[in-house]
Design an enzyme around this catalytic site. Structure first.
Site, short mmCIF file in Angstrom:
data_model
loop_
_atom_site.label_atom_id
_atom_site.label_comp_id
_atom_site.label_asym_id
_atom_site.label_seq_id
_atom_site.Cartn_x
_atom_site.Cartn_y
_atom_site.Cartn_z
N SER A 49 0.86 -1.19 0.00
CA SER A 49 0.00 0.00 0.00
C SER A 49 0.89 1.23 0.00
CB SER A 49 -0.88 0.03 1.27
OG SER A 49 -1.52 1.29 1.39
N TYR A 52 -1.67 -0.40 10.22
CA TYR A 52 -1.84 -0.92 8.86
C TYR A 52 -0.64 -0.53 8.00
CZ TYR A 52 -3.68 -1.03 4.05
OH TYR A 52 -3.86 -1.24 2.71
P1 NAP Z 1 -11.78 -5.38 0.06
O1 NAP Z 1 -12.58 -4.72 -1.03
O2 NAP Z 1 -12.14 -5.12 1.48
O3 NAP Z 1 -11.76 -6.96 -0.23
C1 NAP Z 1 -11.08 -7.76 0.68
C2 NAP Z 1 -11.00 -9.17 0.15
O4 NAP Z 1 -10.16 -9.90 1.05
C3 NAP Z 1 -12.34 -9.89 0.16
O5 NAP Z 1 -12.31 -10.82 -0.89
C4 NAP Z 1 -12.35 -10.57 1.52
O6 NAP Z 1 -13.14 -11.77 1.55
C5 NAP Z 1 -10.90 -10.94 1.65
N1 NAP Z 1 -10.42 -11.11 3.02
C6 NAP Z 1 -10.51 -10.24 4.06
N2 NAP Z 1 -9.93 -10.76 5.15
C7 NAP Z 1 -9.47 -11.99 4.79
C8 NAP Z 1 -8.82 -13.02 5.48
N3 NAP Z 1 -8.49 -12.90 6.78
N4 NAP Z 1 -8.52 -14.17 4.80
C9 NAP Z 1 -8.83 -14.31 3.50
N5 NAP Z 1 -9.47 -13.35 2.79
C10 NAP Z 1 -9.79 -12.22 3.44
O7 NAP Z 1 -10.23 -4.98 -0.05
P2 NAP Z 1 -9.40 -4.29 -1.24
O8 NAP Z 1 -9.56 -2.82 -1.12
O9 NAP Z 1 -9.66 -4.96 -2.53
O10 NAP Z 1 -7.90 -4.60 -0.73
C11 NAP Z 1 -7.16 -5.68 -1.22
C12 NAP Z 1 -5.70 -5.47 -0.83
O11 NAP Z 1 -5.26 -4.22 -1.35
C13 NAP Z 1 -5.45 -5.42 0.68
O12 NAP Z 1 -4.23 -6.06 0.98
C14 NAP Z 1 -5.35 -3.93 0.96
O13 NAP Z 1 -4.58 -3.66 2.10
C15 NAP Z 1 -4.68 -3.46 -0.31
N6 NAP Z 1 -4.85 -2.02 -0.58
C16 NAP Z 1 -6.10 -1.50 -0.80
C17 NAP Z 1 -6.22 -0.14 -1.04
C18 NAP Z 1 -7.55 0.53 -1.28
O14 NAP Z 1 -7.62 1.79 -1.26
N7 NAP Z 1 -8.63 -0.21 -1.53
C19 NAP Z 1 -5.07 0.67 -1.05
C20 NAP Z 1 -3.85 0.10 -0.83
C21 NAP Z 1 -3.74 -1.25 -0.59
P3 NAP Z 1 -14.74 -11.76 1.87
O15 NAP Z 1 -15.39 -11.33 0.58
O16 NAP Z 1 -15.03 -13.17 2.22
O17 NAP Z 1 -14.95 -10.77 2.97
#
Ligand code: NAP
Length: 251
Positions: free
Chosen positions: A146, A160
């Site tokens: 991130s 985080y």
């Molecule tokens: P999201 O929309 O909240 O989706 C999270 C996904 O991870 C869902 O498929 C969820 O499954 C799954 N998940 C959550 N906890 C888990 C666990 N303990 N074990 C297995 N699966 C789990 O998140 P996102 O925004 O796409 O983020 C994905 C990655 O990108 C993360 O590592 C996050 O830190 C990183 N990131 C995101 C952003 C942003 O702005 N969105 C920015 C920088 C980095 P369920 O559907 O079953 O809940």
């Protein structure tokens, strides 16, 4: 779909960035394993979508905060497809907005267990299957970091940010450790991306509130992150390892 077709496993593949990686991976010809932890309906819908488009995929429930679940997830890939070519360490969480002087040990342990320990254990299992040292044919790993790793996320979630700093260092170290074993390891650092993660951290309006302060005056999309991930997994990136690619719109 032939047995020769490459296999991609994405943790947290059911929604957000992970789901975009799964969709784009299927389009690129990978057989796709969609991990989720709670939302079975979203995972099943994505698998159905990939199959309807002529691809092959299955969903596997598992919490990356649990070693037993991680082992079972990788074993299900072994049983179903018998190979693993590409792995994306995407599952990750944020917690509620808080200052460090308000954080409990329970919060910190959950954050590090899922975002750091889970990612390292998953990479361990991927390396055991990909590395020529273990009889594998090589492969590629992408860790999702991130922009917070660099910015520190003060007044939001420094815990985080620190967990993603650990992912950056882990990426460089593991990349060098397995570079001569046919395994490439890279990371992508997304900026503010429009997914459900902000609502799950109690800030559903985060994108709307912050977007005017971003260099491009908009958040990124999950598809824009997925494109970078698929590039790093692909043979086009065959001499790229230990790289950390910002996909943050200049943030
Ligand atoms: P999201 O929309 O909240 O989706 C999270 C996904 O991870 C869902 O498929 C969820 O499954 C799954 N998940 C959550 N906890 C888990 C666990 N303990 N074990 C297995 N699966 C789990 O998140 P996102 O925004 O796409 O983020 C994905 C990655 O990108 C993360 O590592 C996050 O830190 C990183 N990131 C995101 C952003 C942003 O702005 N969105 C920015 C920088 C980095 P369920 O559907 O079953 O809940």
């Amino acid at each position: 779909m032939s047995e020769a077709q490459r296999v991609l496993l994405v943790t947290g593949g059911s929604r957000g960035i992970g789901a975009a990686v799964c969709r784009l991976g299927a389009k690129a010809g990978y057989r796709v394993v969609v991990n989720y932890t709670a939302n079975k309906a979203a995972a099943d819908a994505l698998v159905a979508e990939i199959k309807a488009a002529g691809g092959d995929a299955f969903a596997v429930k598992g919490d990356v905060g649990s070693e037993a679940d991680i082992l079972a997830m990788f074993e299900s890939v072994d049983r179903t497809y018998g190979r693993l070519d590409a792995f994306v360490n995407n599952a990750g969480i944020v917690d509620a907005k808080a200052r460090v002087d308000e954080m409990s040990v329970a919060r910190l342990e959950r954050m590090m267990r899922i975002n750091v320990v889970g990612s390292i254990l998953c990479a361990r299992e991927a390396v055991k299957r990909m590395s020529t040292r273990h009889g594998g044919k090589g492969g590629a790993i992408v860790n999702i970091s991130s922009a917070a790793a660099v910015l520190g996320a003060p007044d939001n979630y420094v815990d985080y940010a620190a967990s993603k700093g650990a992912i950056d260092t882990f990426t460089v170290g593991l990349a060098r450790e397995v570079a001569a074993e046919g395994v490439r390891v890279n990371a992508v650092r997304p900026g503010i991306i429009d997914t459900d993660i902000h609502a799950s951290g109690g800030q559903p309006d985060r994108v709307a509130l912050i977007q005017d302060t971003l260099p491009m005056k908009r958040a990124g999309t999950a598809d824009e992150v997925a494109a970078a991930v698929l590039y790093l997994l692909s043979d086009a990136a065959s001499y790229t390892t230990g790289a950390i690619l910002n996909v943050s719109g200049g943030r």
